[in-house]
Design a protein around this motif. Structure first.
Motif, PDB file in Angstrom:
ATOM      1  N   GLY A 223       0.784  -1.227   0.000  1.00  0.00           N
ATOM      2  CA  GLY A 223       0.000   0.000   0.000  1.00  0.00           C
ATOM      3  C   GLY A 223       0.814   1.273   0.000  1.00  0.00           C
ATOM      4  O   GLY A 223       0.245   2.369   0.095  1.00  0.00           O
ATOM      5  N   ALA A 224       2.155   1.160  -0.106  1.00  0.00           N
ATOM      6  CA  ALA A 224       2.981   2.366  -0.135  1.00  0.00           C
ATOM      7  C   ALA A 224       2.732   3.138  -1.426  1.00  0.00           C
ATOM      8  O   ALA A 224       2.547   2.540  -2.491  1.00  0.00           O
ATOM      9  CB  ALA A 224       4.453   2.000  -0.013  1.00  0.00           C
ATOM     10  N   PRO A 225       2.739   4.468  -1.365  1.00  0.00           N
ATOM     11  CA  PRO A 225       2.541   5.243  -2.591  1.00  0.00           C
ATOM     12  C   PRO A 225       3.533   4.904  -3.699  1.00  0.00           C
ATOM     13  O   PRO A 225       3.171   4.871  -4.874  1.00  0.00           O
ATOM     14  CB  PRO A 225       2.715   6.688  -2.107  1.00  0.00           C
ATOM     15  CG  PRO A 225       2.274   6.646  -0.670  1.00  0.00           C
ATOM     16  CD  PRO A 225       2.753   5.323  -0.164  1.00  0.00           C
ATOM     17  N   HIS A 226       4.792   4.651  -3.324  1.00  0.00           N
ATOM     18  CA  HIS A 226       5.801   4.335  -4.338  1.00  0.00           C
ATOM     19  C   HIS A 226       6.536   3.037  -4.028  1.00  0.00           C
ATOM     20  O   HIS A 226       6.531   2.118  -4.821  1.00  0.00           O
ATOM     21  CB  HIS A 226       6.808   5.483  -4.465  1.00  0.00           C
ATOM     22  CG  HIS A 226       6.199   6.770  -4.910  1.00  0.00           C
ATOM     23  ND1 HIS A 226       5.787   6.987  -6.201  1.00  0.00           N
ATOM     24  CD2 HIS A 226       5.911   7.911  -4.222  1.00  0.00           C
ATOM     25  CE1 HIS A 226       5.273   8.208  -6.308  1.00  0.00           C
ATOM     26  NE2 HIS A 226       5.336   8.778  -5.126  1.00  0.00           N
ATOM     27  N   GLU A 227       7.170   2.970  -2.871  1.00  0.00           N
ATOM     28  CA  GLU A 227       7.992   1.798  -2.556  1.00  0.00           C
ATOM     29  C   GLU A 227       7.846   1.343  -1.110  1.00  0.00           C
ATOM     30  O   GLU A 227       7.726   0.164  -0.836  1.00  0.00           O
ATOM     31  CB  GLU A 227       9.474   2.118  -2.841  1.00  0.00           C
ATOM     32  CG  GLU A 227      10.432   0.979  -2.576  1.00  0.00           C
ATOM     33  CD  GLU A 227      10.196  -0.225  -3.469  1.00  0.00           C
ATOM     34  OE1 GLU A 227      10.601  -1.340  -3.096  1.00  0.00           O
ATOM     35  OE2 GLU A 227       9.616  -0.036  -4.566  1.00  0.00           O
ATOM     36  N   VAL A 265       0.565  10.124   0.544  1.00  0.00           N
ATOM     37  CA  VAL A 265      -0.135   9.326   1.553  1.00  0.00           C
ATOM     38  C   VAL A 265      -1.066   8.337   0.865  1.00  0.00           C
ATOM     39  O   VAL A 265      -1.433   8.506  -0.294  1.00  0.00           O
ATOM     40  CB  VAL A 265      -0.950  10.216   2.521  1.00  0.00           C
ATOM     41  CG1 VAL A 265      -0.048  11.188   3.261  1.00  0.00           C
ATOM     42  CG2 VAL A 265      -2.057  10.960   1.780  1.00  0.00           C
ATOM     43  N   ASN A 266      -1.429   7.292   1.616  1.00  0.00           N
ATOM     44  CA  ASN A 266      -2.454   6.345   1.172  1.00  0.00           C
ATOM     45  C   ASN A 266      -3.517   6.312   2.246  1.00  0.00           C
ATOM     46  O   ASN A 266      -3.298   5.769   3.338  1.00  0.00           O
ATOM     47  CB  ASN A 266      -1.856   4.952   0.956  1.00  0.00           C
ATOM     48  CG  ASN A 266      -2.854   3.989   0.322  1.00  0.00           C
ATOM     49  OD1 ASN A 266      -4.066   4.178   0.410  1.00  0.00           O
ATOM     50  ND2 ASN A 266      -2.345   2.939  -0.302  1.00  0.00           N
ATOM     51  N   GLN A 330     -12.611   8.649  -2.747  1.00  0.00           N
ATOM     52  CA  GLN A 330     -11.474   8.003  -3.391  1.00  0.00           C
ATOM     53  C   GLN A 330     -10.471   7.515  -2.351  1.00  0.00           C
ATOM     54  O   GLN A 330      -9.898   8.317  -1.613  1.00  0.00           O
ATOM     55  CB  GLN A 330     -10.798   8.964  -4.376  1.00  0.00           C
ATOM     56  CG  GLN A 330     -11.640   9.280  -5.593  1.00  0.00           C
ATOM     57  CD  GLN A 330     -10.818   9.903  -6.708  1.00  0.00           C
ATOM     58  OE1 GLN A 330      -9.677   9.522  -6.962  1.00  0.00           O
ATOM     59  NE2 GLN A 330     -11.412  10.875  -7.387  1.00  0.00           N
ATOM     60  N   ARG A 331     -10.282   6.205  -2.318  1.00  0.00           N
ATOM     61  CA  ARG A 331      -9.339   5.601  -1.387  1.00  0.00           C
ATOM     62  C   ARG A 331      -8.116   5.154  -2.163  1.00  0.00           C
ATOM     63  O   ARG A 331      -8.217   4.482  -3.196  1.00  0.00           O
ATOM     64  CB  ARG A 331      -9.967   4.407  -0.678  1.00  0.00           C
ATOM     65  CG  ARG A 331     -11.325   4.679  -0.078  1.00  0.00           C
ATOM     66  CD  ARG A 331     -11.223   5.590   1.128  1.00  0.00           C
ATOM     67  NE  ARG A 331     -10.681   4.882   2.288  1.00  0.00           N
ATOM     68  CZ  ARG A 331     -10.418   5.480   3.449  1.00  0.00           C
ATOM     69  NH1 ARG A 331     -10.609   6.781   3.577  1.00  0.00           N
ATOM     70  NH2 ARG A 331      -9.962   4.779   4.462  1.00  0.00           N
ATOM     71  N   GLY A 332      -6.971   5.524  -1.686  1.00  0.00           N
ATOM     72  CA  GLY A 332      -5.737   5.149  -2.362  1.00  0.00           C
ATOM     73  C   GLY A 332      -4.668   6.196  -2.164  1.00  0.00           C
ATOM     74  O   GLY A 332      -4.628   6.889  -1.139  1.00  0.00           O
ATOM     75  N   VAL A 333      -3.791   6.323  -3.155  1.00  0.00           N
ATOM     76  CA  VAL A 333      -2.619   7.183  -3.041  1.00  0.00           C
ATOM     77  C   VAL A 333      -2.966   8.621  -3.411  1.00  0.00           C
ATOM     78  O   VAL A 333      -3.472   8.888  -4.506  1.00  0.00           O
ATOM     79  CB  VAL A 333      -1.483   6.659  -3.937  1.00  0.00           C
ATOM     80  CG1 VAL A 333      -0.307   7.627  -3.925  1.00  0.00           C
ATOM     81  CG2 VAL A 333      -1.038   5.267  -3.484  1.00  0.00           C
ATOM     82  N   TRP A 334      -2.683   9.532  -2.487  1.00  0.00           N
ATOM     83  CA  TRP A 334      -2.866  10.968  -2.687  1.00  0.00           C
ATOM     84  C   TRP A 334      -1.518  11.669  -2.546  1.00  0.00           C
ATOM     85  O   TRP A 334      -0.692  11.289  -1.729  1.00  0.00           O
ATOM     86  CB  TRP A 334      -3.834  11.547  -1.661  1.00  0.00           C
ATOM     87  CG  TRP A 334      -5.274  11.187  -1.854  1.00  0.00           C
ATOM     88  CD1 TRP A 334      -5.871   9.995  -1.557  1.00  0.00           C
ATOM     89  CD2 TRP A 334      -6.303  12.031  -2.371  1.00  0.00           C
ATOM     90  NE1 TRP A 334      -7.199  10.029  -1.865  1.00  0.00           N
ATOM     91  CE2 TRP A 334      -7.503  11.282  -2.356  1.00  0.00           C
ATOM     92  CE3 TRP A 334      -6.345  13.342  -2.839  1.00  0.00           C
ATOM     93  CZ2 TRP A 334      -8.713  11.805  -2.800  1.00  0.00           C
ATOM     94  CZ3 TRP A 334      -7.545  13.866  -3.277  1.00  0.00           C
ATOM     95  CH2 TRP A 334      -8.712  13.098  -3.265  1.00  0.00           C
ATOM     96  N   ALA A 395      -0.643   5.791   6.019  1.00  0.00           N
ATOM     97  CA  ALA A 395       0.632   5.495   5.364  1.00  0.00           C
ATOM     98  C   ALA A 395       1.163   6.750   4.686  1.00  0.00           C
ATOM     99  O   ALA A 395       0.460   7.399   3.907  1.00  0.00           O
ATOM    100  CB  ALA A 395       0.446   4.379   4.339  1.00  0.00           C
ATOM    101  N   THR A 396       2.436   7.078   4.968  1.00  0.00           N
ATOM    102  CA  THR A 396       3.030   8.321   4.468  1.00  0.00           C
ATOM    103  C   THR A 396       4.425   8.053   3.930  1.00  0.00           C
ATOM    104  O   THR A 396       5.199   7.291   4.509  1.00  0.00           O
ATOM    105  CB  THR A 396       3.108   9.372   5.591  1.00  0.00           C
ATOM    106  OG1 THR A 396       1.807   9.551   6.167  1.00  0.00           O
ATOM    107  CG2 THR A 396       3.603  10.694   5.056  1.00  0.00           C
ATOM    108  N   GLU A 397       4.746   8.700   2.823  1.00  0.00           N
ATOM    109  CA  GLU A 397       6.030   8.523   2.153  1.00  0.00           C
ATOM    110  C   GLU A 397       6.473   9.857   1.561  1.00  0.00           C
ATOM    111  O   GLU A 397       5.647  10.707   1.202  1.00  0.00           O
ATOM    112  CB  GLU A 397       5.889   7.470   1.051  1.00  0.00           C
ATOM    113  CG  GLU A 397       7.177   7.128   0.321  1.00  0.00           C
ATOM    114  CD  GLU A 397       6.983   6.017  -0.708  1.00  0.00           C
ATOM    115  OE1 GLU A 397       7.968   5.621  -1.338  1.00  0.00           O
ATOM    116  OE2 GLU A 397       5.830   5.548  -0.883  1.00  0.00           O
TER     117      GLU A 397
END
Length: 794
Positions: A223-227, A265-266, A330-334, A395-397
């Motif tokens: 579930g990470a936005p990228h990695e 974030v996700n 909308q659920r997912g990566v923002w 979750a934050t990246e």
């Protein structure tokens, strides 16, 4: 395994032996000139061969024999003294790609790298070329930040995984968006903080300050936005999220700055739906100002606030909610961000203007209208940016703050679209670190050292993409192969070996336990002269720093109402005793460089300033931090007393190497257990397995080997080495090195009675008393002969 097209799959299924290849040098197709080629890949490790499964680093090598063209010999065209018009095609450092295929299918990547050397023999029509893969991009000196924060808090600040990611970033191998402006260029934007959160709070730009309790978060690739992302799993009492913060590498001034704060974030991963970014400002005295961006996906709101620590100035808030429906649904990566303009000054204070930016999972980007605070509700008087804070429940990246922008970013600039591509892949986080070890050698050397210490693998695959895998693979034994090889069709030769030296059932992993180590201030480095900073100009000074001293953040700017402990400086408009301190006028940037700390002070005003204290003495003071003691050396042992392994093979010890990368007993125990699981039985090694060429096979694949003609076996094995070669006029030969994923069960010794390891004592052959009495019938005869003990016992 690499993915192939249907034609290639059909050709491989039919046992096709017709092969093709495509070779490019410097982007030019030279396939028709290639006389022979060989690609070799394997893992390098110090572990016993069969015990290791596969572990270590791999740098692939390509060897080419290139002929000439158009009637001219290869040495004339491509030797070291050839003209640049043709010779540069084969110069060291030139790009090389090589692809192979079978039948009528498309070719698959086999190698991507750069030439290392060339050798041309006069009188021949061949040039020998050797190339190495993308590991060559990692030849710059390895450098890693060494923050004091982990020891200060007694908590992990980084991990071995984060360090690998950072070393890759230095060479341009990325797992997430890069820093927007990593290099300092006067008058240009500058990255103040860039925390990837890929297994640590460490960052090469900035300094971690506040660390959350490790019980309240985890690092997750799912579930990470990228990695990889920081994922909360518990909230401290009374808090809306877990908190981490960083000192910026440059304490930019307010008024005088235009900032972009952002994060990925996700909102579908975590324990809440809120995230907040704070820009904390160091005002005069102990006063603190804060400009915040808060996003609440449940409410569908974006909130900007401008606050003060002064209760008499309550502050104000600006709110945007025009995209609430999308935020809630909308659920997912923002991708969230805010452009904060605190450049202009009104009555010696800034009235922040804020523009929020949000990119939704469906790719839509909203850019909010600019809104400004007023002198009555949210002013920010002269100050410096002291801290960047993240408070998140999801979750934050990739938290990033950039200064020096000329205006709000465009949608394309905000997304960084087209400025980077993902070329590396990590594994789950291992080896948490309270302090980052010193590294030596090249970036590739350092990655190899980490791989060796952590039983991990580092490689750059056929497509030029880096892959990192750690010892957690041993937790689950593979059951499904990527490919099946049979002696009926695929295998031409096979050698199976087994050795007791590969058995290790008593595994010890040493650790340097930093659990009780904290930080202590070193001897302060105080400037010896008052220095001038010209209006609009900069001053750069360097101070010697010891190798055992940890990184420090930029110094605070003192004023006349408070004296700050730690690293500080003070400026005034005159070089004299009793002058008034100037606040919010100088950006302070610090970096570590070749055994020194380099401090750069930039005057944001047109007035000449001096680094002078109230009493007229030089004001710059840098306080280094260092560990207050050495770590305690401990050992973790993995052993099953009386287990089957010891019963059949005896106690076989393996002692892991002492390493600065193993900093707690939990990690050491995990490594020791992984070693024992991998080596408790001598796993067979399948060497020199000559197979029908299959361009899909990669290092780390699991293959099923079925041999019904020679060594009767049907087993799964890891691919740990691949050599593929083609000679002029011949076909392609592929040889694999394999390591079984498990041993062939526990010995039975049915019908066998093994001999004891030692014989009983030899029988006593000394003469009996009767024989002595016969030789000497009387005492007088014995005394007369006067025999020695040897005479009597012979």
């Amino acid at each position: 395994m690499q993915q192939a097209d249907d034609a290639t799959k059909a050709a491989l299924a039919a046992g096709e032996r017709t092969t093709t290849h495509t070779t490019r040098l410097g982007g030019t197709d030279v396939s028709a000139q290639v006389q022979s080629w060989q690609v070799e890949r394997s893992y390098a490790t110090d572990l016993p061969a069969a015990m290791r499964a596969f572990s270590g680093s791999s740098a692939a090598q390509l060897q080419l024999q290139l002929g000439g063209r158009t009637g001219e010999s290869a040495p004339k065209l491509y030797s070291a003294w050839a003209g640049h018009a043709t010779g540069d095609l084969a110069r060291p450092g030139q790009s090389v790609t090589h692809a192979t295929g079978v039948g009528a299918g498309a070719t698959l990547p086999a190698f991507r790298g750069t030439l290392r050397n060339r050798s041309a023999a006069s009188g021949s029509d061949s040039v020998q070329l050797t190339a190495l893969d993308g590991a060559e991009r990692l030849r710059a000196p390895a450098e890693l930040p060494r923050p004091y924060t982990g020891l200060y808090w007694g908590r992990p600040v980084s991990s071995a995984t984060w360090c690998v990611d950072e070393l890759l970033r230095q060479a341009g191998l990325l797992t997430s968006p890069p820093a927007r402006a990593p290099q300092f260029v006067a008058g240009q934007p500058l990255t103040l903080v860039h925390a990837t959160l890929h297994g640590g709070f460490t960052t090469p730009y900035g300094m971690p300050e506040d660390l959350p309790d490790a019980r309240h978060y985890t690092w997750s690739r799912t579930g990470a936005p990228h990695e990889m992302a920081l994922v909360p799993r518990g909230l401290p009492a009374g808090e809306s999220g877990i908190t981490a913060s960083w000192f910026p590498r440059s304490r930019v001034t307010v008024p005088g700055s235009k900032l972009l704060a952002e994060a990925w974030v996700n909102n579908a991963v975590g324990i809440g739906s809120t995230v907040r970014l704070d820009l904390e400002l160091n005002r005069t005295g102990t006063a603190v100002g804060t400009i915040s961006l808060a996003v609440d996906f449940t409410k569908g709101t974006v909130l900007a606030t401008s606050l003060s620590s002064d209760p008499a100035v309550p502050g104000s808030a600006l709110q945007w909610g025009y995209n609430a429906a999308a935020m809630q649904s909308q659920r997912g990566v923002w991708h969230i961000g805010a452009y904060v303009d605190v450049y202009a000054s009104t009555n010696n204070q800034a009235l922040p203007s804020v523009i929020p930016l949000l990119t939704a999972p469906d790719g839509t980007t909203w850019v909010g209208g600019a809104a400004a605070f007023t002198a009555a509700t949210g002013p920010q008087p002269v100050a410096e940016l002291r801290k960047v804070r993240l408070v998140t429940s999801m979750a934050t990246e990739s938290v990033q703050v950039t200064s020096g922008l000329t205006g709000p970013p465009s949608v394309a600039e905000f997304s960084q679209s087209g400025t980077w591509s993902k070329t590396a892949e990590l594994d789950e986080v291992i080896l948490p670190l309270r302090t980052v070890p010193r590294v030596t050698g090249s970036q590739w050397d350092a990655i190899g050292q980490i791989a060796k210490a952590s039983m991990s693998t580092a490689e750059i695959d056929e497509r030029g993409r880096f892959r990192w895998r750690n010892f957690t693979r041993f937790a689950t034994e593979p059951t499904v192969p990527d490919l099946t090889l049979t002696s009926v069709r695929d295998i031409a030769a096979l050698t199976v070996t087994e050795e007791i030296d590969a058995c290790r059932n008593f595994c010890t992993q040493p650790a340097k336990d930093w659990g009780t180590v904290r930080t202590v201030g070193g001897e302060a480095v105080s400037d010896t002269v008052v220095r001038e900073i010209p209006g609009g100009g900069s001053l750069t000074i360097s101070y010697a720093f010891g190798e055992d001293e940890l990184d420090v953040g930029p110094p605070d700017t003192d004023d006349d109402s408070v004296i700050t402990l730690g690293s500080t400086f003070r400026v005034a408009t005159q070089n004299a005793v009793g002058t008034t301190a100037v606040k919010g006028a100088v950006d302070a940037l610090v970096r570590r460089e070749d055994g020194t700390i380099v401090l750069r002070l930039t005057n944001r005003t047109s007035t000449r300033l001096y680094t002078v204290a109230k009493d007229g003495s030089p004001s710059i003071r840098i306080v280094p931090m260092r560990p207050d003691r050495d770590p305690v050396e401990r050992q973790a042992v993995a052993y099953v007393p009386g287990g089957d392994s010891e019963r059949w093979y005896g106690r076989q010890e393996f002692y892991g190497e002492q390493s600065d990368w193993v900093q707690d007993l939990v990690s050491a125990q995990q490594l020791a257990e992984a070693m024992r699981r991998a080596g408790q039985y001598p796993v067979p090694v399948l060497e020199d397995v000559q197979v029908l060429h299959d361009p899909r096979i990669q290092l780390g694949d699991v293959v099923r080997v079925v041999d019904t003609t020679g060594a009767a076996l049907d087993t799964l094995a890891w691919v740990v080495g691949i050599t593929t070669s083609s000679a002029a006029g011949g076909g392609v030969q592929q040889t694999l090195s394999l390591r079984g994923v498990r041993a062939n069960g526990v010995p039975a010794d049915a019908g066998l009675t093994p001999d004891a390891p030692a014989l009983p004592p030899a029988p006593n052959t000394a003469p009996a008393y009767a024989s002595v009495a016969t030789a000497y019938p009387t005492l007088a005869a014995l005394l007369a002969a006067n025999p020695t003990w040897a005479d009597l016992t012979d």
